[in-house]
Write a protein that holds these residues in place. Structure first.
Motif, PDB file in Angstrom:
ATOM      1  N   ASP A 300      27.111  20.947  37.746  1.00 29.59           N
ATOM      2  CA  ASP A 300      26.250  22.153  37.195  1.00 29.59           C
ATOM      3  C   ASP A 300      27.593  23.000  36.760  1.00 29.59           C
ATOM      4  OD1 ASP A 300      23.645  20.730  38.120  1.00 29.59           O
ATOM      5  OD2 ASP A 300      22.897  22.357  39.421  1.00 29.59           O
ATOM      6  N   ALA A 301      28.278  23.082  37.886  1.00 33.09           N
ATOM      7  CA  ALA A 301      29.222  24.373  37.371  1.00 33.09           C
ATOM      8  C   ALA A 301      30.031  23.600  36.305  1.00 33.09           C
ATOM      9  CB  ALA A 301      30.121  24.371  38.748  1.00 33.09           C
ATOM     10  N   ILE A 302      29.831  22.794  35.502  1.00 32.07           N
ATOM     11  CA  ILE A 302      30.381  22.092  34.105  1.00 32.07           C
ATOM     12  C   ILE A 302      29.472  22.293  33.107  1.00 32.07           C
ATOM     13  CG2 ILE A 302      31.438  20.397  33.128  1.00 32.07           C
ATOM     14  CD1 ILE A 302      33.218  19.529  35.612  1.00 32.07           C
ATOM     15  N   LYS A 303      28.442  22.127  33.624  1.00 28.80           N
ATOM     16  CA  LYS A 303      27.275  22.303  32.397  1.00 28.80           C
ATOM     17  C   LYS A 303      26.986  23.770  31.988  1.00 28.80           C
ATOM     18  CE  LYS A 303      22.945  20.291  31.329  1.00 28.80           C
ATOM     19  NZ  LYS A 303      21.457  19.460  31.705  1.00 28.80           N
ATOM     20  N   SER A 304      26.897  24.604  33.983  1.00 32.17           N
ATOM     21  CA  SER A 304      26.354  26.041  33.077  1.00 32.17           C
ATOM     22  C   SER A 304      27.993  26.673  32.094  1.00 32.17           C
ATOM     23  CB  SER A 304      25.702  26.441  33.966  1.00 32.17           C
ATOM     24  OG  SER A 304      26.671  26.198  35.118  1.00 32.17           O
ATOM     25  N   TYR A 305      29.211  25.786  32.764  1.00 31.34           N
ATOM     26  CA  TYR A 305      30.377  27.083  32.335  1.00 31.34           C
ATOM     27  C   TYR A 305      30.187  28.197  33.421  1.00 31.34           C
ATOM     28  CZ  TYR A 305      32.854  24.201  28.330  1.00 31.34           C
ATOM     29  OH  TYR A 305      33.270  23.188  28.230  1.00 31.34           O
ATOM     30  N   LEU A 306      29.574  28.163  34.382  1.00 33.08           N
ATOM     31  CA  LEU A 306      29.971  29.415  34.860  1.00 33.08           C
ATOM     32  C   LEU A 306      31.504  29.327  35.364  1.00 33.08           C
ATOM     33  CD1 LEU A 306      28.879  30.834  37.728  1.00 33.08           C
ATOM     34  CD2 LEU A 306      29.494  29.085  39.170  1.00 33.08           C
ATOM     35  N   PHE A 307      32.354  29.194  35.546  1.00 37.56           N
ATOM     36  CA  PHE A 307      33.649  29.646  35.647  1.00 37.56           C
ATOM     37  C   PHE A 307      34.235  29.720  34.206  1.00 37.56           C
ATOM     38  CE2 PHE A 307      33.182  26.816  39.589  1.00 37.56           C
ATOM     39  CZ  PHE A 307      33.328  28.120  40.511  1.00 37.56           C
ATOM     40  N   ASN A 308      33.296  29.341  33.647  1.00 42.49           N
ATOM     41  CA  ASN A 308      34.095  29.870  32.119  1.00 42.49           C
ATOM     42  C   ASN A 308      33.860  31.217  31.340  1.00 42.49           C
ATOM     43  OD1 ASN A 308      34.949  29.165  28.823  1.00 42.49           O
ATOM     44  ND2 ASN A 308      36.555  28.695  30.147  1.00 42.49           N
ATOM     45  N   SER A 309      33.173  31.990  32.468  1.00 38.99           N
ATOM     46  CA  SER A 309      32.509  33.353  32.142  1.00 38.99           C
ATOM     47  C   SER A 309      34.254  34.246  32.168  1.00 38.99           C
ATOM     48  CB  SER A 309      31.555  33.971  33.451  1.00 38.99           C
ATOM     49  OG  SER A 309      31.404  33.584  33.699  1.00 38.99           O
ATOM     50  N   ILE A 325      31.550  38.135  33.101  1.00 38.76           N
ATOM     51  CA  ILE A 325      30.801  37.759  31.396  1.00 38.76           C
ATOM     52  C   ILE A 325      30.437  36.575  31.444  1.00 38.76           C
ATOM     53  CG2 ILE A 325      30.870  38.512  28.780  1.00 38.76           C
ATOM     54  CD1 ILE A 325      30.561  40.970  30.403  1.00 38.76           C
ATOM     55  N   ALA A 326      28.899  35.849  31.290  1.00 38.22           N
ATOM     56  CA  ALA A 326      28.159  34.704  31.833  1.00 38.22           C
ATOM     57  C   ALA A 326      27.524  34.405  30.842  1.00 38.22           C
ATOM     58  CB  ALA A 326      27.867  34.244  33.008  1.00 38.22           C
ATOM     59  N   PRO A 327      27.391  33.521  29.885  1.00 42.90           N
ATOM     60  CA  PRO A 327      27.058  32.661  29.464  1.00 42.90           C
ATOM     61  C   PRO A 327      25.651  31.978  30.145  1.00 42.90           C
ATOM     62  CG  PRO A 327      28.152  30.841  30.409  1.00 42.90           C
ATOM     63  CD  PRO A 327      29.098  32.114  30.731  1.00 42.90           C
ATOM     64  N   SER A 328      24.590  32.129  29.546  1.00 46.38           N
ATOM     65  CA  SER A 328      22.960  32.680  29.202  1.00 46.38           C
ATOM     66  C   SER A 328      23.077  30.811  30.258  1.00 46.38           C
ATOM     67  CB  SER A 328      22.537  32.921  27.853  1.00 46.38           C
ATOM     68  OG  SER A 328      22.335  31.552  26.581  1.00 46.38           O
ATOM     69  N   GLU A 329      23.629  30.321  29.652  1.00 39.61           N
ATOM     70  CA  GLU A 329      23.380  28.966  30.572  1.00 39.61           C
ATOM     71  C   GLU A 329      23.109  28.445  31.712  1.00 39.61           C
ATOM     72  OE1 GLU A 329      24.228  28.000  26.141  1.00 39.61           O
ATOM     73  OE2 GLU A 329      24.741  28.892  27.452  1.00 39.61           O
ATOM     74  N   CYS A 330      24.611  29.836  33.050  1.00 36.40           N
ATOM     75  CA  CYS A 330      24.516  30.215  33.770  1.00 36.40           C
ATOM     76  C   CYS A 330      22.817  30.426  34.182  1.00 36.40           C
ATOM     77  CB  CYS A 330      25.029  31.308  34.078  1.00 36.40           C
ATOM     78  SG  CYS A 330      26.568  30.448  34.241  1.00 36.40           S
ATOM     79  N   ALA A 331      22.452  31.415  33.657  1.00 33.52           N
ATOM     80  CA  ALA A 331      21.196  32.129  34.074  1.00 33.52           C
ATOM     81  C   ALA A 331      19.770  30.751  33.532  1.00 33.52           C
ATOM     82  CB  ALA A 331      21.093  33.727  33.103  1.00 33.52           C
TER      83      ALA A 331
END
Length: 448
Positions: A300-309, A325-331
């Motif tokens: 999930d972390a990789i798919k959403s790119y949580l840490f690439n915020s 500043i997180a990608p909308s995929e995290c939401a």
């Protein structure tokens, strides 16, 4: 504060396409050969820059490189005019055609490794362009990146632009995507944290599925050339499990700013990380924000790119009032969204807000908000020495948006790369950009 972090975002180029060239990047492989939307991609990137500017952050940009890049093909024996080479590639090896049209320089986190003047020892900001040699479509970027950085940071009194490391597998370098600077405040001496996937000489403990791109030997070479002492640099191995899960760079599973390190439980090899914690703990008041695999599965972390915020201090540099500043995929990811809600309720940690941004075109090719930017810590004199053509204002963003709307395609299919009209269109688009920025002979085609 006079010493601040400035984000230089990659301006997404007109040849943004989904060719699936990045082995180990799951999003890139998943969306290979789909139609892309270069106009939407560039406008999404500019909207992120505008959002940060409106929040009070200082923002710059890095222009797209010339594409197609055909010098590498001439070195491989292809001859004739540019259009003739494109036709040869389309018939004989379409994958090479995709390579020379790749818009991957948009991911500015891979442009270089940066050391601020407070750490470098000679009072200058140091840049080493990444050689990116583990992926052929990115290895062709290095020379142009060096030229671009020398154009943006063009005052040798304040800036030192190094050559890329030798194009040797021992010194594979992916830039700031595998590097973080930890400090109490931007103006304080910091510690550079270099993360590598393989030693370079030792073949043991390698990922089983995907290649480890960064070598420790490369990281050590950058640290030496930037004047970092043994006390100013630490080295940690990325967990092979993370690489095999699709974390091709460390910034897919960890992000740092100031004294804060926000990371997934499986980001680092445990024994290396315990040593790093001890080393850093003796130098600064490190604040660790680990995310448990049970809370947010690595997938999930990789798919959403949580840490690439983007993990940002307040615009004035306040490290106790940080923003993600997180990608909308995290939401949209259940475990990640729930985690972020819990994070904001924990007032013992410094992240006070999360802003979601739409960079779907970039995400579909494997790069989130943090991939799109190169972080540069600058004092007031250094900020004044930056080439102003590459600093963002509201008027500059509006002008760039108008340029994109006028010149970029809404749709780009893989077969369009073989169209001679697209070749002409791409160069005309870059010509218009240099006129907008009042740059002369910036691109190779302009000096022919």
């Amino acid at each position: 504060m006079s010493i601040l972090e400035v984000n230089f975002d990659g301006l997404i180029g007109p040849t943004h396409n989904y060719s699936g060239l990045s082995f180990g990047n799951l999003a890139s492989e998943r969306n290979a050969q789909l139609r892309s939307n270069p106009k939407a991609a560039a406008l999404q990137g500019l909207a992120k820059m505008r959002q940060l500017l409106s929040l009070g952050y200082q923002q710059g940009f890095i222009p797209p490189q010339q594409r197609p890049q055909l010098d590498s093909m001439r070195q491989l024996g292809f001859t004739g005019s540019d259009q003739q080479i494109i036709q040869q590639l389309a018939k004989q090896n379409p994958r090479l055609l995709s390579m020379v049209y790749s818009a991957s320089p948009m991911w500015a986190a891979n442009a270089a490794t940066v050391t601020p003047s407070t750490d470098s020892g000679d009072g200058r900001v140091h840049f080493t362009p990444a050689n990116l040699l583990t992926t052929p479509h990115r290895a062709i970027e290095a020379e142009a990146t060096q030229h671009t950085l020398a154009t943006i940071f063009n005052d040798p009194q304040h800036f030192k632009i190094h050559a890329p490391l030798p194009a040797n597998n021992l010194f594979a370098d992916e830039g700031a995507a595998n590097h973080s600077r930890l400090c109490q405040h931007y103006g304080d001496p910091g510690v550079a944290m270099f993360v590598y996937g393989r030693d370079g000489l030792d073949s043991a403990n390698q990922p089983a599925r995907f290649p480890a791109r960064q070598t420790r030997l490369a990281s050590e070479a950058v640290a030496r050339s930037h004047g970092l002492t043994a006390q100013q640099a630490v080295f940690c191995r990325q967990h092979p499990t993370a690489i095999d899960a699709g974390a091709f760079h460390n910034d897919v599973v960890a992000v740092a700013n100031g004294p804060v390190l926000f990371f997934h439980q499986l980001a680092f090899v445990d024994k290396d990380f315990e040593t790093i914690k001890q080393q850093l703990g003796n130098k600064l008041n490190l604040q660790l924000l680990p995310v448990n695999h049970q809370e947010v599965p690595l997938e999930d972390a990789i798919k959403s790119y949580l840490f690439n915020s983007q993990l940002l201090a307040a615009p004035d540099g306040d490290m106790t009032n940080m923003r993600l500043i997180a990608p909308s995929e995290c939401a949209q990811n259940k475990s990640v969204s729930a985690y972020l809600e819990r994070l904001l309720q924990d007032h013992q940690q410094p992240i006070r807000s999360v802003d979601f941004v739409d960079v779907r075109q970039s995400m579909s090719n494997g790069g989130g908000p943090a991939c799109l930017r190169l972080r540069v810590v600058l004092n007031a004199q250094q900020r004044a020495a930056v080439n102003p053509a590459f600093l963002i204002t509201e008027d500059r963003i509006t002008a760039l948006e108008d340029w994109v709307k006028q010149h970029y395609r809404d749709q780009l299919a893989p077969e369009d790369l073989a169209d001679p009209a697209f070749y002409t269109e791409s160069l005309e688009t870059l010509e218009a950009l240099t006129q907008l920025l009042n740059l002369k002979n910036f691109y190779p085609f302009q000096s022919h």
